[in-house]
Design a protein around this motif. Structure first.
Motif, PDB file in Angstrom:
ATOM      1  N   LYS A  34      28.018 -52.977  33.816  1.00 55.90           N
ATOM      2  CA  LYS A  34      26.346 -53.417  34.100  1.00 55.90           C
ATOM      3  C   LYS A  34      25.684 -54.513  33.189  1.00 55.90           C
ATOM      4  N   SER A  35      24.214 -54.801  33.613  1.00 56.62           N
ATOM      5  CA  SER A  35      24.441 -56.255  32.298  1.00 56.62           C
ATOM      6  C   SER A  35      24.316 -55.208  31.134  1.00 56.62           C
ATOM      7  N   ARG A  36      23.381 -54.387  31.021  1.00 48.99           N
ATOM      8  CA  ARG A  36      23.268 -54.370  29.808  1.00 48.99           C
ATOM      9  C   ARG A  36      24.203 -53.121  29.354  1.00 48.99           C
ATOM     10  N   VAL A  37      24.686 -53.730  28.752  1.00 50.99           N
ATOM     11  CA  VAL A  37      26.318 -52.910  27.414  1.00 50.99           C
ATOM     12  C   VAL A  37      25.909 -53.201  25.817  1.00 50.99           C
ATOM     13  N   ILE A  38      26.152 -52.357  25.988  1.00 53.39           N
ATOM     14  CA  ILE A  38      26.115 -52.370  24.471  1.00 53.39           C
ATOM     15  C   ILE A  38      27.285 -51.455  24.029  1.00 53.39           C
ATOM     16  N   GLU A  75      19.358 -42.776  22.750  1.00 56.31           N
ATOM     17  CA  GLU A  75      19.739 -44.315  23.254  1.00 56.31           C
ATOM     18  C   GLU A  75      20.077 -44.337  21.574  1.00 56.31           C
ATOM     19  N   THR A  76      19.728 -44.651  21.141  1.00 54.74           N
ATOM     20  CA  THR A  76      20.090 -45.833  19.568  1.00 54.74           C
ATOM     21  C   THR A  76      21.240 -44.939  18.817  1.00 54.74           C
ATOM     22  N   ASP A  77      21.415 -44.033  18.671  1.00 50.85           N
ATOM     23  CA  ASP A  77      22.726 -43.302  18.864  1.00 50.85           C
ATOM     24  C   ASP A  77      24.052 -43.519  19.189  1.00 50.85           C
ATOM     25  N   GLU A  81      27.214 -45.823  17.658  1.00 50.31           N
ATOM     26  CA  GLU A  81      28.573 -44.716  18.159  1.00 50.31           C
ATOM     27  C   GLU A  81      29.326 -46.505  18.728  1.00 50.31           C
ATOM     28  N   ALA A  82      28.791 -47.239  19.883  1.00 48.72           N
ATOM     29  CA  ALA A  82      29.379 -47.679  21.174  1.00 48.72           C
ATOM     30  C   ALA A  82      29.894 -49.000  19.932  1.00 48.72           C
ATOM     31  N   ASP A  83      29.008 -49.324  19.266  1.00 48.73           N
ATOM     32  CA  ASP A  83      29.262 -50.738  18.115  1.00 48.73           C
ATOM     33  C   ASP A  83      30.711 -50.055  17.093  1.00 48.73           C
ATOM     34  N   ASN A  84      30.398 -48.760  16.915  1.00 46.49           N
ATOM     35  CA  ASN A  84      31.165 -48.666  15.921  1.00 46.49           C
ATOM     36  C   ASN A  84      32.648 -48.278  16.770  1.00 46.49           C
ATOM     37  N   ARG A  85      33.127 -47.813  18.239  1.00 41.97           N
ATOM     38  CA  ARG A  85      34.436 -47.701  19.359  1.00 41.97           C
ATOM     39  C   ARG A  85      34.589 -49.342  20.259  1.00 41.97           C
ATOM     40  N   ALA A  86      33.741 -50.214  19.435  1.00 41.15           N
ATOM     41  CA  ALA A  86      34.071 -51.356  20.338  1.00 41.15           C
ATOM     42  C   ALA A  86      35.367 -51.826  20.195  1.00 41.15           C
ATOM     43  N   LYS A  87      36.179 -51.856  19.270  1.00 41.89           N
ATOM     44  CA  LYS A  87      37.443 -51.945  19.113  1.00 41.89           C
ATOM     45  C   LYS A  87      38.371 -51.172  19.727  1.00 41.89           C
TER      46      LYS A  87
END
Length: 111
Positions: A34-38, A75-77, A81-87
């Motif tokens: 999707k175009s909005r991916v975090i 959505e903030t959480d 969490e998505a940033d923490n799991r990005a790798k």
């Protein structure tokens, strides 16, 4: 109606189907395409009761256990969490061409 925020790191999202056909209910998760991916995750608001009914039979699914799909309260959480799991690996990553160093392509005989 109460909602949960679901983050999905699978490339094309996932259908959360609940119920027996033909009266089945479906919610489709946004995926990493999707175009909005975090943090490599698509974010979708899902009715809490739908999520709970769908998840109760899938708690041991690999995509739940490895964090490819997870829920948060906001959505903030989900962004944090998505940033923490990005790798973290989902199993759908592109193949690293360096892994195949030294392997040569087989010659195809001319016709």
């Amino acid at each position: 109606m109460e909602f949960v925020t679901v983050a999905c790191r699978l490339p094309h999202g996932l259908h959360l189907d609940v119920g027996d056909l033909p009266g089945q209910k479906r919610v489709t998760l946004n995926g990493a395409n999707k175009s909005r991916v975090i943090g490599g995750a698509g974010i979708t608001q899902v009715p809490k009761d739908h999520w709970e009914e769908w998840a109760k039979t899938r708690r041991d699914a690999p995509y739940i256990k490895n964090g490819s799909i997870f829920i948060t309260k906001s959505e903030t959480d989900a962004m944090k969490e998505a940033d923490n799991r990005a790798k973290d690996k989902t199993g759908f990553e592109q193949t690293d061409p360096n892994v195949f160093k030294g392997i040569t392509r087989a010659e195809v005989p001319a016709e």
